[in-house]
Write an enzyme that holds these catalytic residues in place. Structure first.
Site, mmCIF file in Angstrom:
data_model
loop_
_atom_site.group_PDB
_atom_site.id
_atom_site.type_symbol
_atom_site.label_atom_id
_atom_site.label_comp_id
_atom_site.label_asym_id
_atom_site.label_seq_id
_atom_site.Cartn_x
_atom_site.Cartn_y
_atom_site.Cartn_z
ATOM 1 N N HIS A 130 -19.979 7.181 2.762
ATOM 2 C CA HIS A 130 -20.115 5.759 3.064
ATOM 3 C C HIS A 130 -21.602 5.396 3.050
ATOM 4 C CE1 HIS A 130 -19.102 1.886 4.802
ATOM 5 N NE2 HIS A 130 -20.092 2.058 5.647
ATOM 6 N N ARG A 180 0.819 -1.213 0.000
ATOM 7 C CA ARG A 180 0.000 0.000 0.000
ATOM 8 C C ARG A 180 0.852 1.263 0.000
ATOM 9 N NH1 ARG A 180 -5.592 -1.383 0.839
ATOM 10 N NH2 ARG A 180 -5.717 -3.482 1.693
ATOM 11 N N LEU A 206 -6.642 3.265 2.987
ATOM 12 C CA LEU A 206 -5.493 4.178 2.991
ATOM 13 C C LEU A 206 -4.730 4.051 4.307
ATOM 14 C CD1 LEU A 206 -7.413 7.189 1.457
ATOM 15 C CD2 LEU A 206 -5.604 5.862 0.309
HETATM 16 N N1 NHR Z 1 -8.974 4.693 4.475
HETATM 17 C C1 NHR Z 1 -8.923 5.131 5.741
HETATM 18 N N2 NHR Z 1 -7.727 5.151 6.344
HETATM 19 N N3 NHR Z 1 -10.015 5.558 6.440
HETATM 20 C C2 NHR Z 1 -11.231 5.526 5.864
HETATM 21 O O1 NHR Z 1 -12.267 5.947 6.558
HETATM 22 C C3 NHR Z 1 -11.355 5.058 4.519
HETATM 23 C C4 NHR Z 1 -10.181 4.646 3.849
HETATM 24 C C5 NHR Z 1 -10.252 4.168 2.531
HETATM 25 C C6 NHR Z 1 -11.478 4.068 1.897
HETATM 26 C C7 NHR Z 1 -13.972 4.232 1.908
HETATM 27 C C8 NHR Z 1 -14.674 3.043 2.627
HETATM 28 C C9 NHR Z 1 -16.151 3.020 2.262
HETATM 29 O O2 NHR Z 1 -16.811 4.064 2.347
HETATM 30 C C10 NHR Z 1 -12.640 4.452 2.569
HETATM 31 C C11 NHR Z 1 -12.586 4.957 3.871
HETATM 32 C C12 NHR Z 1 -12.866 0.122 1.056
HETATM 33 C C13 NHR Z 1 -12.703 -0.727 2.131
HETATM 34 C C14 NHR Z 1 -11.968 -2.045 1.954
HETATM 35 O O3 NHR Z 1 -12.047 -2.913 2.792
HETATM 36 C C15 NHR Z 1 -13.196 -0.329 3.369
HETATM 37 C C16 NHR Z 1 -13.840 0.895 3.517
HETATM 38 C C17 NHR Z 1 -13.986 1.738 2.433
HETATM 39 C C18 NHR Z 1 -13.519 1.347 1.196
HETATM 40 N N4 NHR Z 1 -11.181 -2.211 0.835
HETATM 41 C C19 NHR Z 1 -10.438 -3.412 0.487
HETATM 42 C C20 NHR Z 1 -8.923 -3.194 0.593
HETATM 43 O O4 NHR Z 1 -8.223 -4.197 0.771
HETATM 44 C C21 NHR Z 1 -10.732 -3.814 -0.935
HETATM 45 C C22 NHR Z 1 -12.165 -4.142 -1.133
HETATM 46 C C23 NHR Z 1 -12.553 -4.252 -2.609
HETATM 47 O O5 NHR Z 1 -11.724 -3.983 -3.499
HETATM 48 O O6 NHR Z 1 -13.729 -4.566 -2.867
HETATM 49 O O7 NHR Z 1 -8.452 -2.041 0.448
HETATM 50 O O8 NHR Z 1 -16.719 1.967 1.961
#
Ligand code: NHR
Length: 182
Positions: free
Chosen positions: A95, A51, A79
């Site tokens: 969200h 990442r 992130l």
């Molecule tokens: N990063 C941080 N640090 N804090 C937040 O509040 C974040 C963030 C990154 C994205 C959006 C969030 C949503 O509104 C968001 C908020 C993706 C995942 C996840 O598990 C979780 C929350 C959100 C977005 N992503 C997986 C991963 O491994 C991949 C999942 C996929 O590709 O389908 O990064 O939903």
């Protein structure tokens, strides 16, 4: 994303300076370019779990664009704390749930599974903990008989398109009073 960029006209305190995607094929890049907005894409897939390396590439177009505010819209890559720290207090996310309910994924299915009578979306500041930052606005929708996750998601999305521009307008004017719709 289109609802946000199209809202930034006239007396709006902000203007779009960059649309950045982790998917080079994202339709939103075309829609932004059609509107004369700078675009960039950084495909996360070659970075495979590194990442920080992915985020170092994201930082290049961001530092060049010098945004005052970043709005995540359907951005699905978690992130790291380091990236979040750089944009502390200046990065928003929408969200699809009434936070603090249903952080993370599959929110519509989870709301249906729980038998909730209402659902919705939340705009919040992005902090290192997922979907956990200060709430800047919420919009509610009813859950109706026969709803599937897809039907419910579409009802929520209509509200996302109202809520996010309303929150951004306030936030860009340095007003963090939450917006509540519906
Ligand atoms: N990063 C941080 N640090 N804090 C937040 O509040 C974040 C963030 C990154 C994205 C959006 C969030 C949503 O509104 C968001 C908020 C993706 C995942 C996840 O598990 C979780 C929350 C959100 C977005 N992503 C997986 C991963 O491994 C991949 C999942 C996929 O590709 O389908 O990064 O939903």
């Amino acid at each position: 994303m289109v609802a946000l960029v199209d809202s930034m006209t006239g007396d709006h305190p902000a203007r779009p300076c960059l649309v950045l995607s982790n998917d080079p094929n994202a339709g939103g890049l075309v829609r932004a370019a059609e509107r004369g907005i700078a675009t960039a894409a950084v495909d996360h897939r070659p970075f495979r779990g590194d990442r920080p390396a992915f985020e170092a590439e994201l930082m290049k177009p961001l530092l060049a664009a010098e945004p005052d505010i970043i709005c995540l819209a359907g951005f699905m890559r978690v992130l790291t704390a380091g990236f979040v720290a750089h944009w502390q207090g200046r990065m928003l996310n929408i969200h699809p749930s009434l936070l603090p309910k249903y952080k993370g994924l599959h929110t519509h299915a989870r709301a249906l599974e729980a038998g909730d009578s209402e659902h919705g979306c939340t705009v919040h500041e992005v902090t290192p903990a997922l979907d956990d930052g200060p709430i800047l606005g919420q919009a509610r929708v009813p859950v109706l008989p026969g709803d599937t996750p897809e039907v419910l998601a579409a009802r929520v999305l209509e509200q996302e398109h109202r809520l996010y521009p309303a929150v951004l307008r306030r936030f860009a004017a340095d007003d963090r009073t939450p917006v509540f719709l519906g």
